[in-house]
Scaffold this motif. Structure first.
Motif, PDB file in Angstrom:
ATOM      1  N   VAL A  84       0.853  -1.186   0.000  1.00 15.87           N
ATOM      2  CA  VAL A  84       0.000   0.000   0.000  1.00 15.87           C
ATOM      3  C   VAL A  84       0.891   1.240   0.000  1.00 15.87           C
ATOM      4  CG1 VAL A  84      -1.792   1.279   1.217  1.00 15.87           C
ATOM      5  CG2 VAL A  84      -1.807  -1.226   1.250  1.00 15.87           C
ATOM      6  N   PHE A  85       0.715   2.091  -1.004  1.00 19.60           N
ATOM      7  CA  PHE A  85       1.467   3.340  -1.082  1.00 19.60           C
ATOM      8  C   PHE A  85       0.614   4.532  -0.666  1.00 19.60           C
ATOM      9  CE2 PHE A  85       4.367   0.709  -3.321  1.00 19.60           C
ATOM     10  CZ  PHE A  85       5.596   1.338  -3.264  1.00 19.60           C
ATOM     11  N   ALA A  86      -0.695   4.434  -0.811  1.00 20.86           N
ATOM     12  CA  ALA A  86      -1.596   5.502  -0.370  1.00 20.86           C
ATOM     13  C   ALA A  86      -2.966   4.906  -0.146  1.00 20.86           C
ATOM     14  CB  ALA A  86      -1.666   6.627  -1.409  1.00 20.86           C
ATOM     15  N   GLY A  87      -3.693   5.442   0.839  1.00 21.60           N
ATOM     16  CA  GLY A  87      -5.030   4.955   1.133  1.00 21.60           C
ATOM     17  C   GLY A  87      -5.050   3.929   2.253  1.00 21.60           C
ATOM     18  N   PHE A  88      -6.263   3.434   2.555  1.00 24.56           N
ATOM     19  CA  PHE A  88      -6.466   2.417   3.583  1.00 24.56           C
ATOM     20  C   PHE A  88      -7.030   1.154   2.937  1.00 24.56           C
ATOM     21  CE2 PHE A  88      -6.656   4.263   8.048  1.00 24.56           C
ATOM     22  CZ  PHE A  88      -5.999   5.444   7.733  1.00 24.56           C
ATOM     23  N   ALA A  89      -6.452   0.014   3.301  1.00 20.64           N
ATOM     24  CA  ALA A  89      -7.004  -1.284   2.910  1.00 20.64           C
ATOM     25  C   ALA A  89      -7.243  -2.091   4.178  1.00 20.64           C
ATOM     26  CB  ALA A  89      -6.061  -2.015   1.959  1.00 20.64           C
ATOM     27  N   SER A  90      -7.851  -3.263   4.036  1.00 21.93           N
ATOM     28  CA  SER A  90      -8.179  -4.056   5.222  1.00 21.93           C
ATOM     29  C   SER A  90      -8.005  -5.539   4.953  1.00 21.93           C
ATOM     30  CB  SER A  90      -9.620  -3.796   5.663  1.00 21.93           C
ATOM     31  OG  SER A  90     -10.530  -4.349   4.709  1.00 21.93           O
ATOM     32  N   ARG A  91      -7.784  -6.259   6.042  1.00 22.68           N
ATOM     33  CA  ARG A  91      -7.932  -7.711   6.058  1.00 22.68           C
ATOM     34  C   ARG A  91      -9.249  -7.984   6.778  1.00 22.68           C
ATOM     35  NH1 ARG A  91      -2.507  -9.951   5.540  1.00 22.68           N
ATOM     36  NH2 ARG A  91      -0.921  -8.379   6.072  1.00 22.68           N
ATOM     37  N   TYR A  92     -10.072  -8.886   6.244  1.00 23.75           N
ATOM     38  CA  TYR A  92     -11.317  -9.185   6.951  1.00 23.75           C
ATOM     39  C   TYR A  92     -11.752 -10.627   6.718  1.00 23.75           C
ATOM     40  CZ  TYR A  92     -14.043  -8.646   2.569  1.00 23.75           C
ATOM     41  OH  TYR A  92     -14.539  -8.775   1.295  1.00 23.75           O
ATOM     42  N   LYS A  93     -12.605 -11.081   7.636  1.00 18.52           N
ATOM     43  CA  LYS A  93     -13.301 -12.359   7.506  1.00 18.52           C
ATOM     44  C   LYS A  93     -14.781 -12.048   7.353  1.00 18.52           C
ATOM     45  CE  LYS A  93     -11.847 -16.019   8.476  1.00 18.52           C
ATOM     46  NZ  LYS A  93     -11.336 -17.150   7.657  1.00 18.52           N
ATOM     47  N   ARG A  94     -15.471 -12.828   6.524  1.00 20.29           N
ATOM     48  CA  ARG A  94     -16.897 -12.593   6.313  1.00 20.29           C
ATOM     49  C   ARG A  94     -17.690 -13.867   6.579  1.00 20.29           C
ATOM     50  NH1 ARG A  94     -19.355  -8.410   3.619  1.00 20.29           N
ATOM     51  NH2 ARG A  94     -17.547  -7.842   2.362  1.00 20.29           N
ATOM     52  N   ARG A  95     -18.815 -13.698   7.290  1.00 19.65           N
ATOM     53  CA  ARG A  95     -19.703 -14.824   7.556  1.00 19.65           C
ATOM     54  C   ARG A  95     -20.627 -15.051   6.356  1.00 19.65           C
ATOM     55  NH1 ARG A  95     -22.509 -14.869  13.324  1.00 19.65           N
ATOM     56  NH2 ARG A  95     -22.958 -16.935  12.476  1.00 19.65           N
ATOM     57  N   VAL A  96     -21.291 -16.210   6.346  1.00 17.88           N
ATOM     58  CA  VAL A  96     -22.228 -16.523   5.269  1.00 17.88           C
ATOM     59  C   VAL A  96     -23.341 -15.484   5.215  1.00 17.88           C
ATOM     60  CG1 VAL A  96     -23.891 -18.229   4.433  1.00 17.88           C
ATOM     61  CG2 VAL A  96     -21.703 -18.994   5.375  1.00 17.88           C
ATOM     62  N   SER A  97     -23.702 -14.932   6.373  1.00 15.40           N
ATOM     63  CA  SER A  97     -24.763 -13.927   6.436  1.00 15.40           C
ATOM     64  C   SER A  97     -24.362 -12.625   5.750  1.00 15.40           C
ATOM     65  CB  SER A  97     -25.113 -13.629   7.893  1.00 15.40           C
ATOM     66  OG  SER A  97     -24.000 -13.049   8.567  1.00 15.40           O
ATOM     67  N   GLY A  98     -23.076 -12.450   5.478  1.00 20.35           N
ATOM     68  CA  GLY A  98     -22.595 -11.215   4.866  1.00 20.35           C
ATOM     69  C   GLY A  98     -21.892 -10.294   5.831  1.00 20.35           C
ATOM     70  N   ARG A  99     -22.020 -10.556   7.127  1.00 19.47           N
ATOM     71  CA  ARG A  99     -21.341  -9.707   8.109  1.00 19.47           C
ATOM     72  C   ARG A  99     -19.839  -9.934   8.035  1.00 19.47           C
ATOM     73  NH1 ARG A  99     -23.520  -9.826  14.045  1.00 19.47           N
ATOM     74  NH2 ARG A  99     -21.996  -8.138  14.084  1.00 19.47           N
ATOM     75  N   ARG A 100     -19.093  -8.861   8.186  1.00 18.84           N
ATOM     76  CA  ARG A 100     -17.638  -8.973   8.148  1.00 18.84           C
ATOM     77  C   ARG A 100     -17.029  -8.526   9.466  1.00 18.84           C
ATOM     78  NH1 ARG A 100     -15.432  -3.489   4.965  1.00 18.84           N
ATOM     79  NH2 ARG A 100     -16.682  -2.064   6.233  1.00 18.84           N
ATOM     80  N   GLN A 101     -15.855  -9.045   9.732  1.00 19.25           N
ATOM     81  CA  GLN A 101     -15.038  -8.580  10.846  1.00 19.25           C
ATOM     82  C   GLN A 101     -13.704  -8.157  10.275  1.00 19.25           C
ATOM     83  OE1 GLN A 101     -15.651  -8.280  14.372  1.00 19.25           O
ATOM     84  NE2 GLN A 101     -13.769  -7.088  14.100  1.00 19.25           N
ATOM     85  N   ILE A 102     -13.427  -6.859  10.356  1.00 20.04           N
ATOM     86  CA  ILE A 102     -12.124  -6.362   9.917  1.00 20.04           C
ATOM     87  C   ILE A 102     -11.100  -6.732  10.978  1.00 20.04           C
ATOM     88  CG2 ILE A 102     -10.768  -4.291   9.428  1.00 20.04           C
ATOM     89  CD1 ILE A 102     -13.294  -3.034   8.262  1.00 20.04           C
ATOM     90  N   VAL A 103     -10.037  -7.398  10.580  1.00 22.39           N
ATOM     91  CA  VAL A 103      -9.040  -7.886  11.537  1.00 22.39           C
ATOM     92  C   VAL A 103      -7.728  -7.121  11.453  1.00 22.39           C
ATOM     93  CG1 VAL A 103     -10.074 -10.184  11.634  1.00 22.39           C
ATOM     94  CG2 VAL A 103      -8.276  -9.712   9.956  1.00 22.39           C
ATOM     95  N   ALA A 104      -7.590  -6.241  10.458  1.00 18.18           N
ATOM     96  CA  ALA A 104      -6.372  -5.431  10.358  1.00 18.18           C
ATOM     97  C   ALA A 104      -6.581  -4.331   9.338  1.00 18.18           C
ATOM     98  CB  ALA A 104      -5.165  -6.279   9.963  1.00 18.18           C
ATOM     99  N   TYR A 105      -5.907  -3.217   9.555  1.00 15.99           N
ATOM    100  CA  TYR A 105      -5.819  -2.159   8.555  1.00 15.99           C
ATOM    101  C   TYR A 105      -4.444  -2.218   7.908  1.00 15.99           C
ATOM    102  CZ  TYR A 105      -9.891   0.216  10.651  1.00 15.99           C
ATOM    103  OH  TYR A 105     -11.133   0.538  11.122  1.00 15.99           O
ATOM    104  N   LEU A 106      -4.395  -1.937   6.612  1.00 20.94           N
ATOM    105  CA  LEU A 106      -3.145  -1.717   5.906  1.00 20.94           C
ATOM    106  C   LEU A 106      -3.120  -0.254   5.500  1.00 20.94           C
ATOM    107  CD1 LEU A 106      -3.744  -4.867   5.524  1.00 20.94           C
ATOM    108  CD2 LEU A 106      -2.198  -4.727   3.590  1.00 20.94           C
ATOM    109  N   VAL A 107      -2.177   0.486   6.052  1.00 23.12           N
ATOM    110  CA  VAL A 107      -2.027   1.907   5.759  1.00 23.12           C
ATOM    111  C   VAL A 107      -0.770   2.066   4.912  1.00 23.12           C
ATOM    112  CG1 VAL A 107      -3.217   2.517   7.899  1.00 23.12           C
ATOM    113  CG2 VAL A 107      -0.724   2.365   7.891  1.00 23.12           C
ATOM    114  N   PRO A 108      -0.488   3.260   4.401  1.00 18.49           N
ATOM    115  CA  PRO A 108       0.706   3.422   3.563  1.00 18.49           C
ATOM    116  C   PRO A 108       1.967   2.872   4.215  1.00 18.49           C
ATOM    117  CG  PRO A 108      -0.659   5.365   3.386  1.00 18.49           C
ATOM    118  CD  PRO A 108      -1.297   4.500   4.443  1.00 18.49           C
ATOM    119  N   GLY A 109       2.705   2.087   3.442  1.00 21.05           N
ATOM    120  CA  GLY A 109       3.900   1.429   3.947  1.00 21.05           C
ATOM    121  C   GLY A 109       3.670  -0.004   4.366  1.00 21.05           C
TER     122      GLY A 109
END
Length: 269
Positions: A84-109
């Motif tokens: 990631v050079f700019a912006g925010f990304a995420s790692r997440y897990k998603r349930r069958v229902s569609g709900r997600r749990q973000i488990v980490a942010y990836l920020v620049p660097g």
């Protein structure tokens, strides 16, 4: 592999203001797009000028990526490293229902190189939360970079230790802290992480996340997130105007969250 069920996305900024059209985040510090990555790695192992030049050469792999673009699907085996050079990304897990749990942010660097290094499937999905600039570095080129620049390889290894420590801290956040304490801890962590790459000025930094993003990070409802932010504002700990978060009382915010910065530092296991 099951296709994740889409969920409704709240478009408003965390301040609850008017919707702001998505915009591509600028590359860090103008003519040095690799600066965030170099600054981060230099904090883990001193880099040489040759190391820095090699990181700048990664610019050729950088491409703009839209918000909510899936970078790597869960259970897939990436044949490249993502940086990631700019912006925010995420790692997440998603349930069958569609709900997600973000488990980490990836920020620049930040980066994800597990597939490039080991060739094993990822146990989570990588997705952009905002418009981003992302480098997609092929496995051969990435392994060549690490082989020719051992200081970069060492810095990345230490960065992984910090990533693991951060994941443990997030577990504690979800399991032992109140909603207000969770938010306070996350805001303190982001101030430290973004500050280490020169993206915090006088306690202010860009927070381009929605209330839904924060809810899926902190295990709260979006309504609860709004209430928590109002509490922090009312108590004079933060102000939030559009995308700009200003931590007004960093010492008090750290005390509220029981925030200890050591887990974000090199050499902390």
């Amino acid at each position: 592999m099951e296709t994740p069920v889409p969920i409704a996305v709240m478009e408003s900024a965390v301040s609850g203001g008017a919707r702001v059209p998505p915009r591509l985040a600028p590359t860090p510090e103008g003519d040095r797009p690799a600066c965030a990555l170099a600054r981060k790695l230099d904090g883990f192992a001193p880099l040489t000028e040759q190391d820095r030049t090699a990181l700048v050469d990664l610019i050729g792999h950088v491409r703009p990526v839209e918000r909510h673009a899936v970078l790597v699907e869960q259970d897939s085996v990436p044949d490249h490293a993502l940086i990631v050079f700019a912006g925010f990304a995420s790692r997440y897990k998603r349930r069958v229902s569609g709900r997600r749990q973000i488990v980490a942010y990836l920020v620049p660097g930040d980066l994800c190189d597990r597939g490039a290094l080991h060739g094993h499937p990822l146990h989570h999905t990588l997705e952009t939360l905002t418009p981003c600039h992302i480098a997609k570095v092929p496995r051969a080129a990435y392994l060549d970079l690490l082989g020719r620049h051992p200081r970069i390889a060492l810095a990345l290894q230490r960065a992984r230790f910090v990533e693991e420590a951060t994941a443990r801290e997030w577990v504690v956040n979800l399991g032992m802290r109140s909603g207000v304490e969770r938010m306070a801890h996350l805001l303190c962590e982001l101030m430290e992480r973004l500050g280490s790459i020169g993206q915090v000025t006088d306690g202010q930094y860009d927070l381009p996340l929605t209330q839904l993003d924060l809810a899926d990070t902190l295990g709260l409802s979006s309504v609860h997130v709004n209430r928590v932010l109002q509490v922090l504002r009312r108590d004079g700990l933060i102000s939030l105007q559009g995308r700009c978060l200003h931590i007004l009382a960093p010492r008090r915010l750290r005390q509220l969250a029981e925030f200890e910065v050591a887990y974000l530092k090199a050499g902390y296991l």
